[in-house]
Design an enzyme around this catalytic site. Structure first.
Site, short mmCIF file in Angstrom:
data_model
loop_
_atom_site.label_atom_id
_atom_site.label_comp_id
_atom_site.label_asym_id
_atom_site.label_seq_id
_atom_site.Cartn_x
_atom_site.Cartn_y
_atom_site.Cartn_z
N GLU A 102 0.85 -1.20 0.00
CA GLU A 102 0.00 0.00 0.00
C GLU A 102 0.88 1.25 0.00
O GLU A 102 2.02 1.21 0.49
CB GLU A 102 -0.82 0.02 1.30
CG GLU A 102 -2.20 -0.56 1.18
CD GLU A 102 -3.24 0.48 0.79
OE1 GLU A 102 -2.89 1.48 0.11
OE2 GLU A 102 -4.41 0.27 1.14
N ASP A 103 0.34 2.35 -0.48
CA ASP A 103 1.06 3.61 -0.41
C ASP A 103 0.98 4.23 0.99
O ASP A 103 1.98 4.64 1.55
CB ASP A 103 0.53 4.62 -1.46
CG ASP A 103 -0.99 4.75 -1.44
OD1 ASP A 103 -1.66 4.04 -0.66
OD2 ASP A 103 -1.51 5.57 -2.22
N ASP A 106 -4.11 5.54 6.37
CA ASP A 106 -4.60 6.76 7.01
C ASP A 106 -5.58 6.33 8.12
O ASP A 106 -5.15 5.99 9.22
CB ASP A 106 -5.27 7.59 5.90
CG ASP A 106 -5.76 8.96 6.34
OD1 ASP A 106 -5.57 9.32 7.51
OD2 ASP A 106 -6.35 9.67 5.52
N PHE A 156 -1.89 15.94 4.93
CA PHE A 156 -2.12 15.45 3.57
C PHE A 156 -0.81 15.52 2.78
O PHE A 156 -0.16 16.56 2.74
CB PHE A 156 -3.21 16.27 2.88
CG PHE A 156 -3.55 15.74 1.53
CD1 PHE A 156 -4.28 14.57 1.37
CD2 PHE A 156 -3.11 16.40 0.38
CE1 PHE A 156 -4.56 14.05 0.11
CE2 PHE A 156 -3.39 15.90 -0.88
CZ PHE A 156 -4.12 14.73 -1.02
N ARG A 169 1.83 12.92 -8.72
CA ARG A 169 2.32 11.54 -8.59
C ARG A 169 3.77 11.42 -9.06
O ARG A 169 4.49 10.52 -8.66
CB ARG A 169 1.46 10.58 -9.42
CG ARG A 169 0.03 10.43 -8.96
CD ARG A 169 -0.61 9.24 -9.65
NE ARG A 169 -2.06 9.23 -9.56
CZ ARG A 169 -2.76 8.74 -8.54
NH1 ARG A 169 -2.14 8.24 -7.51
NH2 ARG A 169 -4.07 8.76 -8.56
P1 5GP Z 1 -7.57 4.99 4.58
O1 5GP Z 1 -8.62 4.05 4.11
O2 5GP Z 1 -6.47 4.33 5.38
O3 5GP Z 1 -8.19 6.15 5.33
O4 5GP Z 1 -6.95 5.67 3.33
C1 5GP Z 1 -6.19 4.98 2.45
C2 5GP Z 1 -6.15 5.64 1.09
O5 5GP Z 1 -6.47 7.03 1.13
C3 5GP Z 1 -4.75 5.56 0.58
O6 5GP Z 1 -4.51 4.36 -0.12
C4 5GP Z 1 -4.66 6.79 -0.31
O7 5GP Z 1 -5.14 6.49 -1.58
C5 5GP Z 1 -5.59 7.79 0.36
N1 5GP Z 1 -4.85 8.72 1.24
C6 5GP Z 1 -4.82 8.72 2.60
N2 5GP Z 1 -4.07 9.72 3.07
C7 5GP Z 1 -3.58 10.36 1.98
C8 5GP Z 1 -2.71 11.49 1.83
O8 5GP Z 1 -2.20 12.13 2.76
N3 5GP Z 1 -2.42 11.83 0.53
C9 5GP Z 1 -2.95 11.20 -0.55
N4 5GP Z 1 -2.60 11.64 -1.75
N5 5GP Z 1 -3.78 10.14 -0.44
C10 5GP Z 1 -4.08 9.73 0.83
#
Ligand code: 5GP
Length: 179
Positions: A102-103, A106, A156, A169
């Site tokens: 995963e990237d 959050d 963010f 990106r």
């Molecule tokens: P989660 O489900 O853990 O809240 O969020 C996961 C997804 O939200 C990540 O795979 C990503 O695509 C997006 N995301 C969460 N935080 C960020 C951030 O700070 N920047 C960006 N560009 N995408 C985020």
């Protein structure tokens, strides 16, 4: 140096050299942890495409790579519970050792969603590897989260695969939002 993407301003948070170094360390750990088997790496597109590519080059044990596509942000800065998925693997993961790449984690909703979906396919083991983690945003502990590149504040970020409105990106470094 500050950079502007669409209507927002960003400043550098993690330099590409630091990312490179951390990825090498995670690669070494994965090579050691999975030397007994042929793991299946599941890359979660789009945000992790550079991380997947750089990490996989550090893997020197036999392995398979497949991809899935998830999105919970829809191009903005606010996550949503609604998750769009496209889980369609060419690889049967039943009885296999799986590592999700995963990237960023959050709230953790996306990770839990994907883990639940993949566990139904009965892998032998399943772990999560995320380049970034926002510990303060995490809603529920993820037991499978074993490999983390960097822990960051609740901010963010863009760059190194991560986007804002599909832009940014291509940036080599990771930037955080300042305005
Ligand atoms: P989660 O489900 O853990 O809240 O969020 C996961 C997804 O939200 C990540 O795979 C990503 O695509 C997006 N995301 C969460 N935080 C960020 C951030 O700070 N920047 C960006 N560009 N995408 C985020």
């Amino acid at each position: 140096m500050k950079t502007k993407i669409a209507d927002l301003e960003f400043e550098p948070l993690i330099k590409s050299a630091a990312i490179e170094e951390r990825i090498k360390a995670i690669g070494l750990q994965l090579n050691a942890d999975y030397q007994h088997c042929i793991p299946v790496f599941v890359g979660v597109l789009n945000g992790s495409f550079l991380f997947i590519a750089d990490l996989i080059k550090q893997i020197d044990i036999p392995c398979e790579i497949t991809f899935t596509k998830l999105a919970s942000y829809y191009g903005g800065t606010q996550g949503g519970l609604k998750i769009r998925d496209d889980i369609d693997f060419s690889v049967d993961i039943k009885g296999r050792d799986v590592v999700i790449i995963e990237d960023i984690v959050d709230t953790g909703n996306t990770a839990h969603y994907l883990l639940d979906k993949l566990k139904v396919k009965e892998p032998a083991s399943i772990k999560l590897c995320s380049l970034l983690l926002k510990p303060k945003a995490l809603l529920k502990k993820i037991d499978e989260l074993k490999y983390v590149g960097f822990e960051i504040e609740n901010e963010f970020v863009v760059g190194y695969g991560l986007d804002y409105k599909e832009m940014g990106r291509n940036l080599k470094d990771i930037y955080k939002r300042v305005k």
